[in-house]
Enzyme design. Structure first.
Site, short mmCIF file in Angstrom:
data_model
loop_
_atom_site.label_atom_id
_atom_site.label_comp_id
_atom_site.label_asym_id
_atom_site.label_seq_id
_atom_site.Cartn_x
_atom_site.Cartn_y
_atom_site.Cartn_z
CB CYS A 1 -0.02 6.31 -8.48
SG CYS A 1 -1.33 7.29 -7.75
CG HIS B 1 3.43 7.07 -5.05
ND1 HIS B 1 3.82 7.61 -6.26
CD2 HIS B 1 2.12 7.40 -4.89
CE1 HIS B 1 2.80 8.24 -6.82
NE2 HIS B 1 1.75 8.13 -6.00
CD GLU C 1 7.36 6.49 -6.23
OE1 GLU C 1 6.64 7.44 -6.60
OE2 GLU C 1 6.97 5.30 -6.24
#
Length: 679
Positions: free
Chosen positions: A439, A566, A568
């Protein structure tokens, strides 16, 4: 529908979120379908506008919901996809009731906490519990509900009242209350004290809720006399009192619900197991699923739980030896839960690559020039972790040991520390250090290339300098400049690969697209893309319009990738995020060996990739575990469970380092000393 409610007492930060997730794992292992709900008593509508320093990271769901980080735990443990409605807040409930009142739904009535707020809570729970979250049709069998905060908190009173009413509403056999409480040990007396838990249960009963199961957090397993005392004063059967003592990593917790392990070293295990019967090892069965199944009347529907995958995962995590050092360059480094999902994704990838993860926290403001003037020692220490300064030959070996194998710049907001992140990206680019920017980490990489390669010294983001003459990163047209909450580009969006042979596409199995979760207001200026491409920066991933840049790469770099999304948030213990796996593999010089592994299935095996890329088997059966004394305070965080993972006190918590516990059972299974099926 069956409901399991998890509450907490005595103090916050006990690990209710991990406990609730682990209960879900055990129930899922029994063949039941499980969903989860988190209740947060704060007045915010959602977690989107809350500071990471105060509440940890904001977890983003597929539908764009900005929720409490505990929902990330639920998704990772149970491999499910939740919705924004799975996070209930006081703000949402009151907003819902007030909207109904304005529409006239309560016409003629005095709207009150009881019954209108409590009814709304119960209706919300029943509605959301029916939403399938595991990709299958139809509702789940069991809904695990975690009530945030601690019993006695004034803000949670309406929810406790609602849950008390709800237990009668759904009837006996459909409601099970698990109370997580602390059993401390006072250093002066050295014995486990039950009085805090007694008072907590008494308070809970006074509010109309009676616990069916006690989950007792402690440093060591509860003594039998302590369990008997708790049973007598809390009116809970001894068989329903579960010990949740400190373990090496949270992957042991589902196993701990099944078996309570004694403290034995590996040498003790092998020397004792050869000569003593198995019960001499103090291997006590807790079998937490049995009281759950009994209370919920699921006998005949639930099978015997099998947790071999979790055993293998916990064992591998505990026995890894070869380290991989990742420098985490961010502005919230003083609070590890601010980057919880990033840490978990790094852990998943490091375990898949058979490496022991060591995260070096680098506060990005410490890298900046003003810190060099104001606090030169702090500045030097931060740069030491990135290995950017010149040293004499006599100190070279020491420096090499400290140097980061890879650099990760996570997301963030605001201009504090941005220049330090830009310097970190520049170092990674110039020194060929594997780099992953997420990001904001991608945006600052673009800014750095504009300044250093395109010779545009004023290049910046309009977020940090609205008057910049070279806006590399701009505010998205559809964004709101007047309202902050829920107005970003949120949720799952599709990114298309337009360069088939790029590293990102290869890591995703040469897929044509990938769906990932987003959370941003700013984007790369599409008008400057041609200039960047001429300078060698490849925009290998774009949205469906081709105008929004999603993934960047440098072709002449071992691993320099930035993503607007993102990754993750979708990483799972058995389904590692491809880009995190690429970062760890590149940091270990294993990137060329990755195509031999399947990225989208469980990659927790006993095989590892050697530095030469041969893919030879390398099992760490006889490694010596070392207890690391360094912690977050001095810059190191051992995210694989071999160090201290600090808690935010609001739901997600790792468990303090002690001697290996859950590993006892797995090792005995591996060497034939325990029959898994008989336990």
């Amino acid at each position: 529908m069956k409901y399991v409610v998890v509450t907490g007492g005595v103090v916050s930060g006990l690990g209710k979120g991990v406990t609730a997730s682990s209960i879900g794992v055990v129930l899922k292992a029994c063949g039941l379908r499980v969903t989860s709900i988190k209740i947060d008593p704060y007045l915010n509508t959602d977690a989107g506008t809350m500071s990471p320093f105060e509440h940890g990271e904001v977890f983003v769901l597929d539908d764009g919901g900005e929720v409490d980080l505990d929902l990330g735990n639920y998704e990772r443990f149970l491999d499910i996809k939740l919705t924004r409605d799975n996070n209930i807040t006081t703000g949402k409930i009151y907003q819902y009731v007030i909207n109904k009142e304005r529409k006239g739904d309560y016409l003629g009535k005095t709207v009150q906490v009881v019954p209108h707020i409590t009814d709304a809570i119960q209706e919300w729970i029943e509605r959301v519990a029916m939403i399938p979250v595991d990709g299958k049709e139809g509702p789940a069998d069991v809904c695990v509900i975690e009530l945030g905060g601690t019993i006695g908190d004034i803000e949670s009173m309406p929810f406790i009242e609602a849950l008390g009413q709800f237990s009668y509403r759904v009837g006996p056999g459909n409601f099970c209350l698990v109370h997580v409480s602390l059993v401390p040990v006072l250093n002066t007396v050295g014995e486990q004290k039950t009085k805090p838990t007694q008072h907590s249960v008494r308070g809970l009963r006074a509010l109309g809720l009676t616990p069916n199961i006690l989950a007792c957090r402690s440093a060591k397993p509860l003594e039998e006399n302590v369990k008997e005392k708790l049973s007598q004063f809390c009116h809970v059967p001894v068989s329903n009192i579960i010990t949740l003592h400190d373990v090496t990593n949270i992957w042991h917790i589902p196993l701990l619900l099944m078996v309570e392990f004694s403290y034995f070293s590996f040498k003790e295990i092998f020397s004792v197991a050869e000569t003593c019967p198995i019960n001499a090892l103090s291997l006590k069965e807790q079998r937490a699923h049995e009281p759950l199944i009994k209370v919920l009347k699921l006998k005949g529907f639930a099978k015997e739980p099998m947790l071999e995958e979790w055993m293998r995962r916990a064992e591998i995590c505990d026995t890894l030896q070869d380290p991989v050092r990742i420098a985490m360059v961010g502005k919230y480094t003083g609070f590890a839960d601010s980057y919880l999902s990033v840490l978990k994704a790094l852990l998943h990838a490091s375990v898949a690559c058979q490496r022991k993860l060591v995260v070096d926290w680098v506060a990005s403001p410490d890298l900046e020039k003003h810190t060099e003037v104001e606090a030169p020692e702090v500045h030097k220490k931060a740069w030491d972790l990135l290995k950017i300064f010149a040293v004499s030959a006599s100190h070279l070996d020491k420096l090499v040991l400290q140097a980061a194998d890879g650099i990760l710049v996570p997301g963030g907001f605001g201009d504090r520390g941005v220049e330090g992140k830009i310097l970190a990206a520049k170092y990674a680019r110039e020194h060929k250090v594997p780099y992953l920017g997420i990001c904001l980490g991608m945006q600052i990489a673009v800014i750095e290339i504009a300044r250093s390669v395109l010779n545009l010294p004023d290049a910046n983001s309009t977020e940090f300098n609205p008057d910049t003459t070279t806006p590399c990163v701009i505010f998205m047209p559809e964004g709101s400049k007047t309202h902050m909450g829920g107005t970003m580009r949120l949720g799952s969006r599709r990114t298309y690969f337009n360069v088939p042979n790029c590293k990102a596409a290869k890591l995703h199995g040469n897929a044509s697209f990938v769906d990932e979760r987003h959370r941003h207001r700013y984007e790369v200026n599409p008008e400057m893309v041609p200039e960047f491409e001429k300078a060698g920066l490849a925009f290998v991933g774009q949205d469906e319009t081709g105008k929004r840049m999603e993934i960047i790469e440098l072709a002449d770099h071992p691993y320099f990738i930035g993503v607007q999304f993102h990754p993750e948030f979708k990483s799972r213990p058995g389904k590692t995020s491809a880009l995190f796996l690429g970062l760890i593999a590149a940091s270990c010089r294993q990137l060329d060996s990755l195509p031999r592994h399947t990225l989208h299935c469980d990659n927790l095996t006993s095989r590892s990739i050697s530095n030469s890329g041969s893919g030879a088997t390398k099992a760490y059966w006889h490694g010596n575990l070392k207890k690391h004394t360094k912690s977050l305070a001095n810059g190191n965080f051992h995210s694989n469970g071999n160090g201290v993972h600090h808690s935010n006190g609001n739901g997600v918590h790792a468990w303090r380092l002690e001697r290996s516990t859950g590993i006892v059972f797995l090792w005995l299974c591996c060497f034939g000393h325990v029959n898994i099926c008989s336990c």
